[in-house]
Design an enzyme around this catalytic site. Structure first.
Site, PDB file in Angstrom:
ATOM      1  N   GLU A   1       0.815  -1.224   0.000  1.00 13.87           N
ATOM      2  CA  GLU A   1       0.000   0.000   0.000  1.00 13.87           C
ATOM      3  C   GLU A   1       0.845   1.270   0.000  1.00 13.87           C
ATOM      4  OE1 GLU A   1      -0.665  -2.576   2.069  1.00 13.87           O
ATOM      5  OE2 GLU A   1      -2.596  -3.295   1.327  1.00 13.87           O
TER       6      GLU A   1
ATOM      7  N   HIS B   1     -10.956  -4.497   8.898  1.00 10.37           N
ATOM      8  CA  HIS B   1     -11.523  -4.330   7.552  1.00 10.37           C
ATOM      9  C   HIS B   1     -12.884  -3.639   7.596  1.00 10.37           C
ATOM     10  CE1 HIS B   1      -8.623  -7.616   6.999  1.00 10.37           C
ATOM     11  NE2 HIS B   1      -8.610  -7.324   5.715  1.00 10.37           N
TER      12      HIS B   1
END
Lengths: 323, 328
Positions: free
Chosen positions: A60, A129
C-alpha cells in the site's frame, strides 16, 4: 433514466474518463482480471488492458507513493486501496507527500490523483476491515474528501475527482456497492462542496453521508409517523464542506442530528457539530446530537457488530431527545 | 572511459558549486540568517555530480533531507535555492518549503524530502509514468544507507524490478543514520547486496571517485533507457559535517573524519585535470573565483529579496481554493 448499482456508478465514472483521457489509469491490488476485491473494476481490464488497469503487489505504501510520483510526472492515477483500513500502511505517502507537496513546493506542482477507499462495517469483516476513517483524511490540509451514497453521485463525483488537480480521497461504502438506484442517461460531473437535500422537512435536520443517509431516511419515515418532519442532508463532499446548505436548513428546523458510522470519539461529525456551534449557535433550539458507532473496534459476530454500529433507531432516539 | 574534457570541467564546476554553497550555508546558519534545520552535503559532492552528469533536463530525480547537492547537480538555481533557505518569497518554494523541500519541476527535481525513505516510492511512481508514456527518460532516486531499512525501500525496489521500471537507485552510504553507524543499524556492509533480493543488478563503488560514479550510474541509466529495468548503485562516501548543523558528532570515532578528509573528491578531480591537461592551475583558480561569485550573488539575491507576504501562507494548498486567514 436507468438503474445502476453504486459499484457500477463508480466503474462508469472511471471508464468514461479513461476513454476520454489516455493519461487516466487505475491501479491497485487485484483490480485487473480479478476485477477488484468488491468487483468495482470488473470488465475494465478487458476494455483497457493490463497497463491501464494494473495489478500491483500488496504494497500500500508504494501504491500511494507511486500515485504521487506518477501524478507529479503528468499522469492521472486512480489508486485503489482494497480497504480504507490499509491506509495505515501508506499513511506517510498520503499525509506527508500527497497532501503537502504542492504547498511545500510553492504551488509549482499539481498532483491530480484519486485514492479510492472502500470503507465501513456491516459485512462481518471485523476490526481491521471495517473502519470509517474519514476524520483522519479530512483533518489534513491538502486533501479533498468525497463520500457518495448512491450510484448517480458516485458516478458524477468520480468524474469531478478525476478532473481535479489535487489529491482526492474517494471514500466508498462497501455495503452500498450492490445497491441499485436511478442514474440519469447523461451524468454530469457533480461539483465538490455541494450537499444534496434528500428529504425536505421543517422540524429537525439530519446531516449524514454514505450508508447512514439511508438510516436517516428510514428514521425520517418513522419520525413522520410521530408528527416530526425531518430534513435529510447528504453531504456527499466532506471537504470542501457545504456549510451554506447546513445553515440554511437550520434556519428552518433549529434542531440538528449528525450521523456517521465512525467511532464517535474524534469523529468528523464532531467537526460539523463544532462548525454549527461556532457559526450557527443562535439558530439552535436544542443541543446538537451526534450518532455514531460505539467507541470500540468493530467486532466480528453479527449481533455484536449490529450493536456497535449505529442504525435508524439510534437516530430516532437522538431526535426524540431534542423534543 | 567515454568522457569529454568539457564534461569533466562541468563536473568540476558542479562540485565546486555544491561545496561552496554548502560551506556558505553553514556560516549563514551559524550567523542565524537561515532558520530551521540544514543538513549539509559537504564531502559527498562526487556522488550527486557523477550521477546527474548522466541525466538530461527531462529526466527525474528524487532527493532526501540532505538534498542541496542533488538539486545543484540536476541544474537547480543557486539564487532560488539560497532564497528558499532564507525563507524569502523569491525562493524555490516561496518560503513555504525551506531546505528540506526544494523542488524544481522544470528540471525534473521531484523534491528534497523530510521523511527518510519517502523518495523511493515517489521515484517508483516517476518510473511508472515514464514507462506508461513510453519515453526513454529515467529517474534517479538518491537515498542514504539508513533509509534502506524503511519499508519504502523494499516496496519500491520490488515494484521497480517486477515492472522493470527505469529507476536508478543511488544509495549514498555515508556510514550513518543520523548518529547510528551502519554497523549498528544493519547487519550488512554493502547495501548493494540487497539488490539480489529483487533480481536486480547491484554494485558498490567509491562514491568519492567521480568517474567511478559517472560510469556506474551511466551504465545503469543506459540499461534503464533501454527498458532493461532498475539498478542499485551504492556509493560509499562520508559527510564531513554532522547530521545537521549543530550536531556535535559525539558518536564519531577519533580519526574517522580525518581519514575521509584525505579522500576529498575535489582535489582528486583537480589532480586528474592537471595530469591530463584539462585545466591548468590558473584555470582552476579562475573557476574557483567564478563559483565564489555565484555564491555571493545567490546570497545577495536572498538577502535583498522580500519575505513572503502573510497571505501567501493561505494559497497553494489546493490548485483552486484559498484558505481563510486570521484577524489579529
Amino acid at each position: 433514466m436507468r438503474k445502476m448499482t453504486y459499484a457500477e456508478g463508480i466503474r462508469e465514472g472511471m471508464s468514461v474518463k479513461m476513454r476520454e483521457n489516455p493519461d487516466v489509469f487505475l491501479f491497485g491490488e487485484d483490480v485487473g482480471k480479478f476485477g477488484g476485491c468488491f468487483g468495482v473494476s470488473a470488465g475494465m481490464w478487458d476494455e483497457f488492458g493490463e497497463m491501464r488497469v494494473r495489478d500491483t503487489p500488496i504494497s500500500e505504501g508504494v501504491i500511494i507513493g507511486a500515485a504521487v510520483g506518477s501524478a507529479a510526472c503528468g499522469l492521472k492515477p486512480i489508486a485503489e486501496l482494497m480497504f480504507i483500513d490499509f491506509l495505515t500502511v501508506g499513511m506517510d505517502q498520503l499525509v506527508n507527500q500527497a497532501a503537502k507537496m504542492r504547498y511545500m513546493f510553492g504551488g509549482k506542482i499539481n498532483l491530480p490523483m484519486v485514492v479510492r477507499l472502500p470503507s465501513g462495517g456491516g459485512i462481518g469483516a471485523a476490526a481491521q476491515h471495517s473502519q470509517s476513517l474519514e476524520a483522519w483524511v479530512t483533518h489534513i490540509p491538502g486533501l479533498k474528501v468525497v463520500y457518495p451514497s448512491n450510484a448517480q453521485d458516485a458516478y458524477g463525483l468520480m468524474l469531478t475527482a478525476i478532473d481535479d488537480d489535487n489529491p482526492v480521497m474517494f471514500i466508498e461504502n462497501k455495503v452500498l456497492y450492490s445497491v441499485k438506484s436511478d442514474v440519469e442517461d447523461e451524468v454530469k460531473p457533480i461539483p465538490f462542496g455541494k450537499a444534496s437535500v434528500l428529504r425536505e422537512g421543517t422540524d429537525v435536520t439530519l446531516i449524514s453521508y454514505g450508508r447512514q443517509v439511508f438510516d436517516c431516511l428510514k428514521a425520517a419515515e418513522k419520525l413522520a409517523k410521530d408528527g416530526i418532519n425531518a430534513e435529510v442532508i447528504d453531504l456527499r463532499s466532506l471537504f470542501p464542506l457545504d456549510k451554506a446548505t447546513i445553515f440554511k436548513s437550520l434556519e428552518k428546523t433549529h434542531k440538528v442530528v449528525i450521523v456517521s458510522e465512525e467511532a464517535k470519539r474524534g469523529a468528523f461529525t464532531g467537526e460539523i457539530a463544532s462548525i454549527i456551534a461556532e457559526e450557527s449557535f443562535f439558530e439552535l433550539d436544542a443541543p446538537i446530537k451526534r450518532v455514531g458507532a460505539l467507541n470500540t473496534p468493530v467486532p466480528f459476530a453479527t449481533n455484536l457488530e449490529n450493536y456497535v454500529l449505529p442504525n435508524e433507531q439510534d437516530i430516532v432516539l437522538a431526535v426524540k431527545s431534542q423534543f | 572511459m567515454n568522457i569529454t574534457n568539457e564534461q569533466v570541467k562541468n563536473m568540476y564546476q558542479t562540485m565546486l558549486k555544491i561545496r561552496k554553497f554548502e560551506t556558505r550555508a553553514k556560516d549563514l546558519f551559524a550567523e542565524g540568517k537561515i532558520p530551521g534545520f540544514v543538513h549539509l552535503y559537504i564531502g559527498e559532492e562526487a556522488t550527486a555530480t557523477g550521477a546527474c552528469a548522466n541525466l538530461r533536463d527531462e529526466d527525474y530525480i528524487t532527493s532526501t533531507h540532505r538534498g542541496h547537492g542533488h538539486i545543484i547537480a540536476k541544474g537547480g538555481d543557486l539564487k532560488n535555492m539560497m532564497a528558499e533557505l532564507f525563507g524569502k518569497e523569491t525562493g524555490y518554494c516561496k518560503g513555504k518549503g525551506g531546505s528540506m523541500h526544494i523542488a524544481d519541476a522544470t528540471k525534473g527535481i521531484l523534491g528534497a524530502n523530510g521523511i527518510v525513505g519517502a523518495g523511493h516510492n515517489i521515484a517508483a511512481g516517476a518510473g511508472l509514468a515514464i514507462q506508461y508514456k513510453k519515453t526513454d527518460q529515467v529517474c534517479v532516486c538518491f537515498f542514504g544507507d539508513a533509509s534502506t531499512n524503511q519499508s519504502t525501500f523494499h516496496e519500491s525496489m520490488n515494484l521497480a524490478s517486477v515492472w522493470k521500471l527505469p529507476v536508478i537507485f543511488v544509495c549514498e552510504n555515508n556510514g550513518y543514520g543520523i548518529s547510528v553507524s551502519q554497523a549498528r543499524h544493519q547487519a550488512i556492509t554493502d547495501v548493494s547486496v540487497r539488490a539480489s533480493a529483487y533480481n536486480m543488478p547491484g554494485v558498490t563503488i567509491d562514491g568519492n571517485d567521480i568517474f567511478a560514479v559517472y560510469e556506474a550510474v551511466g551504465e545503469a541509466v543506459s540499461r534503464a533507457r533501454k527498458g532493461q529495468g532498475p539498478t542499485l548503485v551504492e556509493c560509499k562516501t562520508y559527510r564531513w559535517r554532522g547530521h545537521f548543523e549543530g550536531d556535535m558528532t559525539v558518536y564519531r570515532p577519533n580519526g574517522e573524519l580525518d581519514a575521509w578528509l584525505k579522500k576529498d573528491p575535489i582535489p582528486r578531480i583537480e589532480k586528474y585535470m592537471l595530469e591530463n591537461n584539462i585545466m591548468s592551475e590558473a584555470e582552476i583558480a579562475n573557476e574557483n573565483a567564478a563559483v565564489d561569485n555565484m555564491i555571493k550573488d545567490a546570497e545577495k539575491f536572498a538577502e535583498e529579496s522580500n519575505v513572503a507576504s502573510l497571505e501567501s501562507a493561505l494559497v497553494d494548498i489546493y490548485s483552486d481554493m484559498v484558505e481563510e486567514g486570521r484577524v489579529r
